[in-house]
Scaffold this motif. Structure first.
Motif: not given
Length: 612
Positions: A131-157
């Motif tokens: 909770v504390s981490h999410l609260t901190s970045i929310a104060r910085e104006g982090f866009d959670f919607g863009a993170w979920v729908y437009d975040g970059i995915s990946y696979l490890s080797r």
């Protein structure tokens, strides 16, 4: 005096910059592939790469964080647990160079989300958030919607290999130079090789003769009999294999026809190799063209599977020194998410990481060589301290190059880290500008001055058996692990002074100097100043012969154990909410029968059935 002060202030204003005014390239899935070309050029042109991670969490409970009394092994266990539980939210990356007092930086901030884009259950079904981490970045104006729908995915080797096997993908350009038979060929190997060699020769001969005949029907019949297929416009043949050894033998054999034949490995959905496809080219130029086509196809295939890991591979391929502020935390996450599952030991982790990132420079280690910076602090706090107490002129040059850069506070830690690294190196008289000439001696000299910066990750690092650890974060004094005892089960409301006062006089070991430090509300550490006292105390507390106030405390539930139990607890991943509960589990799992008996500490606390 006044003029000198004004001159100093003028230089400080000219050569220091507030990082928040600079724009950061914010990269999401929608603009990810478009920025890879620029990033590759910036990495190539720079001398160092700074990185900083924003995570969804770091620790579920306070004692799960690395403590001053942790050894390298136990600190790694804690970092491993966090990396496996939480995810990387933002990956800040900044290729940079230093020219005299000018720091040239190209900052990027990648937004990551482990989306299952290929419907194969990877990279992650779930992850934890704090909770504390999410609260901190929310104060910085982090866009959670863009993170979920437009975040970059990946696979490890490791996940990429599994995914390609599940989907039956081809390895388009196998490295046949690395293919060697591991032992002497058996009779079955010889028969297999002769059969494949005969088939390949007949295939080539049949194609040559069919291409020369004018009879279309005869040409078609020959191709059907020999088994000639088409790979695009080129003839090919598929060689079925039933083991990895047969696949290696087939690839080794096809080297004899390498003038005009290109091999392709076809993976089985269950894993391993299903077949080898041999493709026939018409000329040397045609072979070069085919290999280029295959490489392009492989690159496109890799992009589909790798996602953000393309950036990790780019960093690894550059072999540039990587600057990190907290390398253990950063690289356990990087290894877990982008390389493979984390090994169980720090030595295995170091060896694995060293193959991918051979040069890791930790700024915290450099800071410890400067007075006042040996205490734990954030990057921003360290920069502020240097600005107030030292004169280290550094001018930041961060060009605003393209749309998509913004002034949000997200991703600024990588720039701050570049700035801090340059200032610390300036104070330590380490010449960073010499790296630009690719002078290996200069670079080696610089890394030598940064000795032990990456010793934690050296594959040659060996931890001493009796390692000294710090007890308090802001105290340079150290104590041997063998002198530490973990204590719990005391009365509620205890403080370190009260507990120390209760222990004084309760046993002869407390006649010597000792210290008490609380880890959490229910567990404390006793630090003995003399060797052998910890063992004497542990023997006494588990004995029926104890007397006095210590006997009373034990009857009320006081428990104690040595540092080896703490190591075992971390190694076995026993992460309860309270340290005391985890230590109890470690004792019980080490010897369930003894641990069960040890609950009864003296005869006074045993209920006799004859008395009922």
């Amino acid at each position: 005096m006044a003029s000198r002060f004004s001159y100093f202030q003028l230089h400080r204003r000219l050569y220091t910059t507030t990082t928040d005014q600079w724009s950061i390239k914010q990269v999401r899935n929608s603009n990810f592939h478009g920025c890879l070309g620029d990033l590759k050029n910036h990495i190539s042109d720079s001398d160092f790469i700074a990185l900083s991670l924003q995570r969804t969490g770091s620790s579920s409970f306070p004692w799960h964080r690395p403590q001053p009394f942790d050894t390298l092994d136990t600190a790694y266990c804690k970092a491993k647990y966090a990396a496996e539980k939480f995810q990387i939210l933002q990956f800040s990356l900044c290729p940079f160079s230093v020219r005299d007092s000018k720091l040239i930086a190209h900052p990027y901030n990648f937004h990551l989300f482990p989306r299952d884009e290929l419907n194969i259950g990877m990279p992650s079904y779930s992850f934890s958030c704090q909770v504390s981490h999410l609260t901190s970045i929310a104060r910085e104006g982090f866009d959670f919607g863009a993170w979920v729908y437009d975040g970059i995915s990946y696979l490890s080797r490791a996940q990429e290999s599994i995914a390609k096997a599940q989907m039956g993908c081809q390895t388009l350009t196998p490295n046949t130079d690395a293919v060697k038979s591991s032992s002497e060929p058996s009779v079955f190997d010889t028969i297999f090789v002769q059969r494949v060699k005969s088939r390949v020769k007949n295939w080539k001969d049949a194609y040559d003769s069919s291409s020369k005949t004018n009879d279309a029907l005869l040409s078609t019949l020959k191709k059907l009999i020999v088994g000639i297929e088409q790979y695009g416009s080129r003839p090919s043949i598929v060689i079925d294999v039933y083991s990895e050894r047969q696949a290696l033998l087939a690839l080794e054999l096809l080297k004899e026809f390498s003038d005009d034949v290109v091999p392709v490995v076809i993976s089985a959905k269950s894993g391993g190799t299903q077949a080898i496809r041999a493709i026939l080219t018409s000329s040397k130029e045609d072979k070069i063209l085919l290999e280029k086509e295959l490489q392009n196809l492989e690159d496109e295939e890799n992009k589909k599977f790798r996602g953000f890991r393309e950036v990790i591979e780019m960093i690894s391929a550059s072999q540039k020194p990587i600057v990190s502020y907290s390398s253990l935390h950063d690289f356990t996450f990087i290894h877990s998410k982008f390389l493979a599952p984390l090994p169980t030991s720090i030595d295995e982790f170091a060896s694995s990481l060293h193959l991918v990132f051979p040069r890791v420079l930790e700024v915290k280690h450099l800071m410890s060589k400067i007075g006042g910076l040996s205490k734990p602090m954030s990057i921003a706090a360290a920069l502020s301290y240097l600005k107030k107490h030292y004169y280290a002129p550094t001018y930041l040059d961060i060009p605003i190059e393209a749309p998509g850069n913004d002034h949000k506070p997200q991703g600024h830690n990588a720039i701050r880290l570049c700035h801090l690294f340059a200032k610390v190196c300036s104070l330590l008289k380490i010449d960073l500008s010499g790296v630009q000439s690719n002078n290996n001696e200069c670079l080696a000299s610089m890394l030598e001055k940064c000795s032990n910066v990456s010793s934690s990750f050296s594959p040659y690092h060996h931890e001493p058996k009796d390692e000294d650890v710090k007890i308090w974060a802001r105290d340079v004094r150290k104590a041997s692990c063998r002198h530490l005892v973990f204590l719990w089960g005391f009365r509620e409301g205890m403080t370190a002074p009260l507990l120390k006062a209760s222990l004084e006089g309760s046993h002869e070991v407390f006649c010597e100097e000792f210290y008490v430090r609380f880890v959490d509300k229910k567990c404390a550490i006793i630090v003995f100043s003399q060797p052998g006292l910890s063992e004497t105390f542990l023997d006494a507390i588990n004995s029926d012969c104890i007397v006095g106030s210590l006997r009373e405390m034990v009857s009320e539930g006081l428990r104690a154990t040595g540092y080896e139990t703490y190591k075992r607890m971390c190694r076995f991943d026993l992460w309860e909410a309270d340290l005391a509960e985890s230590l109890e589990r470690a004792i019980f799992e080490a010897d369930p029968e003894t641990a069960q008996l040890d609950i009864n500490y003296s005869n006074d606390t045993v209920i006799s059935l004859d008395d009922l």
